[in-house]
Design an enzyme around this catalytic site. Sequence first.
Site, PDB file in Angstrom:
ATOM      1  N   LEU A 257     -26.730  -7.185 -10.622  1.00 22.63           N
ATOM      2  CA  LEU A 257     -27.315  -6.925 -11.946  1.00 22.63           C
ATOM      3  C   LEU A 257     -26.398  -7.437 -13.057  1.00 22.63           C
ATOM      4  CD1 LEU A 257     -28.789  -3.306 -11.801  1.00 22.63           C
ATOM      5  CD2 LEU A 257     -30.069  -5.429 -12.047  1.00 22.63           C
ATOM      6  N   GLN A 258     -25.092  -7.353 -12.844  1.00 24.73           N
ATOM      7  CA  GLN A 258     -24.157  -7.750 -13.910  1.00 24.73           C
ATOM      8  C   GLN A 258     -24.159  -9.249 -14.174  1.00 24.73           C
ATOM      9  OE1 GLN A 258     -19.824  -7.029 -12.481  1.00 24.73           O
ATOM     10  NE2 GLN A 258     -21.105  -6.568 -10.744  1.00 24.73           N
ATOM     11  N   ARG A 259     -24.737 -10.020 -13.285  1.00 28.29           N
ATOM     12  CA  ARG A 259     -24.772 -11.458 -13.561  1.00 28.29           C
ATOM     13  C   ARG A 259     -26.174 -11.958 -13.905  1.00 28.29           C
ATOM     14  NH1 ARG A 259     -23.606 -13.802  -7.415  1.00 28.29           N
ATOM     15  NH2 ARG A 259     -25.769 -13.688  -6.729  1.00 28.29           N
TER      16      ARG A 259
ATOM     17  N   MET B 143     -17.483  -7.115 -10.766  1.00 28.73           N
ATOM     18  CA  MET B 143     -17.172  -8.342 -10.042  1.00 28.73           C
ATOM     19  C   MET B 143     -15.916  -9.017 -10.609  1.00 28.73           C
ATOM     20  SD  MET B 143     -20.883 -10.126  -9.452  1.00 28.73           S
ATOM     21  CE  MET B 143     -21.887  -9.738  -8.008  1.00 28.73           C
TER      22      MET B 143
ATOM     23  N   ARG C   1     -13.045 -11.613  -8.401  1.00 27.23           N
ATOM     24  CA  ARG C   1     -12.116 -11.554  -7.266  1.00 27.23           C
ATOM     25  C   ARG C   1     -10.653 -11.536  -7.697  1.00 27.23           C
ATOM     26  NH1 ARG C   1     -15.743 -14.902  -5.144  1.00 27.23           N
ATOM     27  NH2 ARG C   1     -16.732 -14.112  -3.250  1.00 27.23           N
TER      28      ARG C   1
ATOM     29  N   GLU D  42     -13.547  -5.554  -8.029  1.00 25.71           N
ATOM     30  CA  GLU D  42     -13.769  -5.692  -6.581  1.00 25.71           C
ATOM     31  C   GLU D  42     -12.534  -6.274  -5.892  1.00 25.71           C
ATOM     32  OE1 GLU D  42     -16.690  -8.661  -5.464  1.00 25.71           O
ATOM     33  OE2 GLU D  42     -16.094 -10.019  -7.067  1.00 25.71           O
TER      34      GLU D  42
ATOM     35  N   ASP E  74     -17.023 -14.873 -14.471  1.00 28.84           N
ATOM     36  CA  ASP E  74     -15.636 -14.469 -14.222  1.00 28.84           C
ATOM     37  C   ASP E  74     -14.691 -14.844 -15.351  1.00 28.84           C
ATOM     38  OD1 ASP E  74     -16.263 -13.349 -11.782  1.00 28.84           O
ATOM     39  OD2 ASP E  74     -16.023 -15.243 -10.718  1.00 28.84           O
TER      40      ASP E  74
END
Lengths: 409, 409
Positions: free
Chosen positions: A300-302, A187, A189, A244, A143
């Site tokens: 998948l992105q992490r 992703m 938040r 998201e 993040d």
Amino acid sequence: MKNLLVIQSGGPTAVINSSLAGVIKGGFDNGEKVGKIFGGLFGIEGVTEEKIVSLEKFREEGMLDLLRQTPSSYLGSCRKKLPKLEEDREFYERIFEVFKKYDIGYFFCIGGNDSMDTVDKMSRYAELVGSDVRVIGIPKTIDNDLALTDHTPGYGSSAKFVANSMRQLKKDTEVYGMPSVIVLEAMGRNAGWLTAAAALANDESTRAADIVCLPEVDFEMDAFLARVERVSREQETVMIAVSEGIHDKNGTYVMEGVSGVPKENDRFGHAALGGVGQLVRNCISNGLGLKVRSIELSTLQRCWASGASLCDVNEAFEAGYAGVGYGCEGMTGVVPGFRRVSDKPYKIEIIPYDVKQIANVEKKIPTEMIAEDGFGVTDKFLKYAMPLIEGEPQLKYKNGQLQFAPKVW
Amino acid sequence: MKNLLVIQSGGPTAVINSSLAGVIKGGFDNGEKVGKIFGGLFGIEGVTEEKIVSLEKFREEGMLDLLRQTPSSYLGSCRKKLPKLEEDREFYERIFEVFKKYDIGYFFCIGGNDSMDTVDKMSRYAELVGSDVRVIGIPKTIDNDLALTDHTPGYGSSAKFVANSMRQLKKDTEVYGMPSVIVLEAMGRNAGWLTAAAALANDESTRAADIVCLPEVDFEMDAFLARVERVSREQETVMIAVSEGIHDKNGTYVMEGVSGVPKENDRFGHAALGGVGQLVRNCISNGLGLKVRSIELSTLQRCWASGASLCDVNEAFEAGYAGVGYGCEGMTGVVPGFRRVSDKPYKIEIIPYDVKQIANVEKKIPTEMIAEDGFGVTDKFLKYAMPLIEGEPQLKYKNGQLQFAPKVW
């Protein structure tokens, strides 16, 4: 001579094991001060249950290289929020009992925001009881929302996956020469760093991100649809990245407000999101009559280590390695972070930050990195983020598949 | 001396441009027979509209290398089903008029099943009217469902993306040490080759695919849930791959039968699928009370050139190159295909197949490659598919991003 214990905490990333490799190597290289190297399985919860394993096998040739390219948390993880010192002292006593049993003098927690809270509380407890265990946090999060540090290990590789997904999806989308829209959900938040990375996909020859919707900007569906419509009149394909966590001006997540799906919560109390891409897709399709496909990169992105950023892999390692140095110098309650020395050539230095100033603080994208109309980023963001996705690691494959470090326990 | 025209048709893949590069290079290398090299934009439809561009710029140093690593159809594509000769002769007359205008003697269509129908019809028309234009198909499809050829360019790279996704997702899924299930949805309407590739993710140290549901096997939800439940009792994580095309014993797609969503059709009359992963996810969650995440690879699985298989990239190029050789030898109505000479070491030879025997035929996974219980594949499949995902191409990146061939028109 004291032993070293390292855990991993929070959500996995593509390079969190590179930081683990850095900690292990740091331990090996500081043999005059550090004895055995132990790993705690499944985060701090595993420590209380004495799930402690030896990591000495990583002295073997090639093992650390494999660990560096293994995605996700090799030692496992947990999402436990530690109790306040005054509420459950026994919890801390139990941990320090385990430390004593294994003669731990250096404790490392590789994690994000919530994990830095763990580091903060444990270092304060150590101080309180006069323990000489050094408690050090090693930053990681896809993040990129940790305070103070220029950026966080884990971000660069995820950002690279998002950007390269946008680029390749753009190619896929334009083949029929027909109007079509892609909505990619990323992703993040409350901080839109990862979604913003979609804009890195643009270069002189390829326009792969047209609209970027960040949680830092209040989302208004009408204004958004008007923007999509405008772009769709000017060009055949419209490439959109949405976070998201986009929300309206009252702070209600678009996902919650519009769909009425029951509000699940994860164990930290964050609302569980996801699926907003599908919702935005439906709004575009119904509202504008355009052909739209939504794509959720999901986990998948992490974990996409096979497309990691070399810069990120190396820095993650260096952060872990530097942390051990801090411990050996006697520091505690600190976190190795990055201070940017220059953009071109890209140069950082690693310095210790006070964990108290990092724990529980979320760093959002500053206003000057967000386009005035709220649907994109500025050059300042691009200049900031581009070096972080730079470079491709040489990876070991076998039979066409990325190789992982074998379990040593 | 005649000119060469090449088009791309059907859905894009990660290596369809490598075949294009092979055709272009083949044209350059056969300079005594082939004059100018032209590309037709947006498939056969573009040819009728005379959207013809010169590809001579690919003589420049490095251009073909960039084309080899550019995902999706560089020339654009279409999904037009050609009319029958006896129904719309004018359509064919128009195309051969364009051929005449550009002095085309060699026509190449890079495509899958439906595109081979185009090649078949056009070569039959050429024969009918006594044209000496050589009409040759170059095989491509991520679905691997072309008849006769051992396998099809495009499959290896998509299979590699599916397998590496499973492997990395497995790592992501196991971090919390808690029971959880992943449902990965892969493309492939009637042939399960791509879904089956998930099983390639398993090796000695990593079990990354536990259950594989192929469209070759009738799907029964109760038997499936019983199987999931059994596996979940034996291990913490359950990794499942499902084909978008799974269907019950009556042939009703699971997606259609259960959800009642309106049945959209694409322009070839195939039912538009997708979303079955989410449906299976809900059934597991509701039926077994397990924590499940579903992941739809969507179009990423057909455009992920940054993780392509070297074997696939090379073979795609060789198929295109060989096709030009066939044309120069005077063949028409043929398709270069692969005949496997040996598995270990992996060796193929490229031979010409009659397009009539390939057009409109779908090759499904044979019974001996499917596990007896219907939830997996046999060693025979693994031995067949493993060489196809082998090798990692050296790719050109700039600023952390995969570079594409620039448009030459």
